[in-house]
Enzyme design. Structure first.
Site, PDB file in Angstrom:
ATOM      1  N   GLY A  89       0.734  -1.107  -0.005  1.00 49.53           N
ATOM      2  CA  GLY A  89      -0.074   0.043   0.037  1.00 49.53           C
ATOM      3  C   GLY A  89       0.889   0.986  -0.067  1.00 49.53           C
ATOM      4  N   GLY A  91       2.700   3.706   1.376  1.00 51.72           N
ATOM      5  CA  GLY A  91       3.313   3.957   2.608  1.00 51.72           C
ATOM      6  C   GLY A  91       3.650   5.456   3.011  1.00 51.72           C
ATOM      7  N   LYS A 112       4.476  12.256  -3.246  1.00 57.77           N
ATOM      8  CA  LYS A 112       5.403  11.016  -2.644  1.00 57.77           C
ATOM      9  C   LYS A 112       6.265  11.553  -1.844  1.00 57.77           C
ATOM     10  CE  LYS A 112       8.480   7.335  -4.419  1.00 57.77           C
ATOM     11  NZ  LYS A 112       8.888   6.850  -5.871  1.00 57.77           N
ATOM     12  N   ASP A 251       4.655  -4.921  -7.168  1.00 60.17           N
ATOM     13  CA  ASP A 251       3.899  -3.535  -6.805  1.00 60.17           C
ATOM     14  C   ASP A 251       4.519  -2.478  -7.601  1.00 60.17           C
ATOM     15  OD1 ASP A 251       5.812  -4.689  -5.140  1.00 60.17           O
ATOM     16  OD2 ASP A 251       6.079  -2.642  -4.402  1.00 60.17           O
TER      17      ASP A 251
HETATM   18  P1  AMP Z   1       9.121   0.944  -3.001  1.00 60.56           P
HETATM   19  O1  AMP Z   1      10.288   0.081  -2.829  1.00 60.56           O
HETATM   20  O2  AMP Z   1       9.418   2.572  -3.111  1.00 60.56           O
HETATM   21  O3  AMP Z   1       8.480   0.576  -4.304  1.00 60.56           O
HETATM   22  O4  AMP Z   1       8.201   0.722  -1.889  1.00 60.56           O
HETATM   23  C1  AMP Z   1       7.826  -0.355  -1.401  1.00 60.56           C
HETATM   24  C2  AMP Z   1       6.757  -0.337  -0.242  1.00 60.56           C
HETATM   25  O5  AMP Z   1       7.280   0.385   0.765  1.00 60.56           O
HETATM   26  C3  AMP Z   1       5.472   0.626  -0.562  1.00 60.56           C
HETATM   27  O6  AMP Z   1       4.245   0.009   0.247  1.00 60.56           O
HETATM   28  C4  AMP Z   1       6.002   1.876  -0.086  1.00 60.56           C
HETATM   29  O7  AMP Z   1       4.552   2.797   0.109  1.00 60.56           O
HETATM   30  C5  AMP Z   1       6.722   1.515   1.309  1.00 60.56           C
HETATM   31  N1  AMP Z   1       7.592   2.471   1.374  1.00 60.56           N
HETATM   32  C6  AMP Z   1       8.709   2.774   1.207  1.00 60.56           C
HETATM   33  N2  AMP Z   1       9.389   3.719   1.729  1.00 60.56           N
HETATM   34  C7  AMP Z   1       8.590   4.038   2.875  1.00 60.56           C
HETATM   35  C8  AMP Z   1       8.718   5.061   3.953  1.00 60.56           C
HETATM   36  N3  AMP Z   1       9.843   6.060   3.869  1.00 60.56           N
HETATM   37  N4  AMP Z   1       7.870   5.046   4.826  1.00 60.56           N
HETATM   38  C9  AMP Z   1       6.704   4.298   4.894  1.00 60.56           C
HETATM   39  N5  AMP Z   1       6.640   3.308   3.704  1.00 60.56           N
HETATM   40  C10 AMP Z   1       7.384   3.257   2.802  1.00 60.56           C
HETATM   41 MG    MG Z   2       6.845   0.731  -5.167  1.00 64.27          MG
END
Ligand code: AMP
Ligand code: MG
Length: 485
Positions: A89, A91, A112, A251
């Site tokens: 989701g 995050g 973002k 995702d």
């Molecule tokens: P990503 O690697 O950017 O595709 O992120 C994978 C998952 O981790 C997704 O659900 C993001 O929303 C969550 N996520 C990445 N960075 C953060 C953060 N700093 N705080 C909370 N959730 C995060």
């Molecule tokens: Mg992602």
């Protein structure tokens, strides 16, 4: 405010069943400062670039203020990360709605780095300036290269520090996408939704991206087919440009066929199929040469989610899905070889072309030739004393290639033009991106602006671009990227 800036937001995603998102409170930031604005993109969205830069409108880019008609939600999704299924989701992202442009197009507007959401797990929901600027530079470069991608409208610093290994300046990037529907959104629906909810999501995806699909019994099989087609095209474009995404988790794969989530991505310099940049990809799952296969794997996960919609008899549904999935590899190869022929100035197709292309790539690998520059040099017939161009085997390959070029109805001039339009002179080279980010983080955005300006015209081949085609000075080890968190 709304009238001035041109925000014209709808919220079709918020009309999906509640399970697909969480309405969230915004997390105001201390002192937003606009550091980059994509004026051309803003105008195409129907936004007024002058008004956008007023203090009260900059507040929109960080979620301190919402325009009229905005939503405030985080999307739910799941995903296979490095092969393992997880509930995920948004995050650290806030969806404020879908901008309807003066041309009637619809684009998601997402902030973002906007703070914690119910999907943040252990994360702080925030983003650092460096990775947000990196996404800005690379996604805009991808767009200019003609590679489908989400885009970047603005980056705003928050005036707050975020804690990583050190304290870093926080920032929020406004991302524009034809939607944020992912393979992972369907995985979420298939696992936690009712069959009716899954169907609603599929209908929604069709309406947004493939409205040409009819209401017949092949409706959802056609959705699968279309996504496969778009991804086969997208991945071929990545391969043809030497782009390595780095985290091809399900995702991070869109239903629209746009590249999304620029974390540890990078462009390859020296051609080597096993190239990996990401520090967390220790086994090379997402290496350059693996990208097509991984896309096929991700699409199989997508197909699985659609099974209940394909046929009531599960065996029959699997059979139908498999038949379409088998087509991916053929579609990908057709796109890839068509693109490679263009890069070599070939309009028509001969059976031996594949061998000719593969021989070139093998020689490039053997002589450690730069991917982008090799094609540029072929385009301009540049005399070069680099290892590849000095070798006898390459000279004999070139002879074969020139004979092949002469064996087509089109003239040499037309072939040259095809090559100029198919081989970029400039790509976002890692050392150039790093240099721009370093200057930006110490307050000087001019290096980044100049870089973005050059990257916006990758096929211009003008003398002022020359310095951006150079390789990094020899470094001590392979370039490593880190997840943009
Ligand atoms: P990503 O690697 O950017 O595709 O992120 C994978 C998952 O981790 C997704 O659900 C993001 O929303 C969550 N996520 C990445 N960075 C953060 C953060 N700093 N705080 C909370 N959730 C995060
Ligand atoms: Mg992602």
């Amino acid at each position: 405010m709304t009238k001035d800036t041109g925000w014209n937001l709808d919220n079709s995603y918020a009309r999906l069943p509640e399970k697909f998102f969480s309405t969230i409170n915004t997390n105001p930031v201390r002192s937003p400062k606009l550091v980059v604005l994509n004026e051309i993109l803003a105008e195409s969205l129907g936004l007024d670039i002058e008004a956008l830069q007023n203090e009260e409108n900059i507040a929109v880019f960080v979620g301190n203020k919402l325009p009229e008609g905005a939503s405030s939600l985080a999307q739910a999704y799941a995903g296979h990360q490095f092969g393992y299924f997880n509930m995920l989701g948004d995050g650290r992202a806030l969806m404020i709605g879908e901008q309807i442009t003066p041309q009637g197009e619809r684009f998601d507007i997402q902030l973002k780095g906007s703070g914690r959401t119910p999907y943040s797990r252990g994360g702080d929901g925030r983003a650092a300036l460096g990775p947000m600027l990196r996404e800005y530079i690379i996604s805009e470069a991808m767009h200019a290269l003609g590679i489908p991608t989400t885009r970047s409208l603005a980056v705003v610093t928050t005036g707050e520090s975020i804690i990583r290994e050190t304290n870093l300046p926080g920032a929020i990037m406004t991302r524009v996408a034809s939607s944020h529907l992912r393979v992972g959104t369907f995985e979420f629906a298939a696992k936690w939704g009712t069959p009716e909810e899954l169907k609603e999501l599929a209908d929604y995806a069709i309406e947004r991206h493939y409205p040409e699909i009819g209401m017949d019994e092949k409706r959802y099989l056609n959705l699968l087919k279309k996504v496969i087609e778009r991804q086969a095209y997208l991945i071929s474009k990545w391969q043809l440009a030497g782009f390595i995404h780095g985290v091809m988790n399900t995702d991070n794969m869109t239903i629209s066929g746009e590249t999304i989530d620029y974390g540890p991505c990078a462009f390859m310099d020296i051609y080597n199929p096993v190239t990996v940049f990401s520090s967390i990809d220790r086994e090379g799952r997402y290496a350059y040469a693996n990208q097509p296969r991984i896309a096929g794997w991700n699409l199989a996960r997508f197909a699985e989610t659609l099974l209940p919609l394909l046929h009531e008899d599960q065996e029959k549904a699997v059979e139908m899905a498999q038949e379409v999935l088998y087509g991916f590899s053929e579609l990908y190869h057709a796109n890839y070889f068509r693109g490679m022929r263009s890069k070599l100035g070939l309009f028509n197709e001969e059976k031996e072309d594949t061998a000719l292309i593969e021989e070139l790539l093998n020689l490039m690998q053997k002589h450690e030739a730069d991917f982008t520059n090799t094609f540029s040099k072929l385009t301009f017939g540049t005399k070069d004393c680099a290892k590849l161009f000095g070798s006898e085997e390459f000279a004999s390959w070139q002879e074969k290639w020139q004979e092949r070029r002469a064996r087509q109805p089109e003239s040499k001039l037309e072939s040259d033009e095809l090559m100029r339009n198919s081989n970029p002179g400039v790509i976002p080279r890692n050392h150039r991106v790093e240099e721009a980010l370093e200057s930006a983080q110490s307050g000087d955005y001019s290096v980044m602006e100049k870089l973005v300006g050059v990257l916006t015209n990758p096929y211009a081949h003008t003398p002022d671009q020359e310095e951006y085609t150079k390789l990094p000075p020899d470094t001590e080890g392979p370039y490593r990227t880190f997840c943009g968190t």
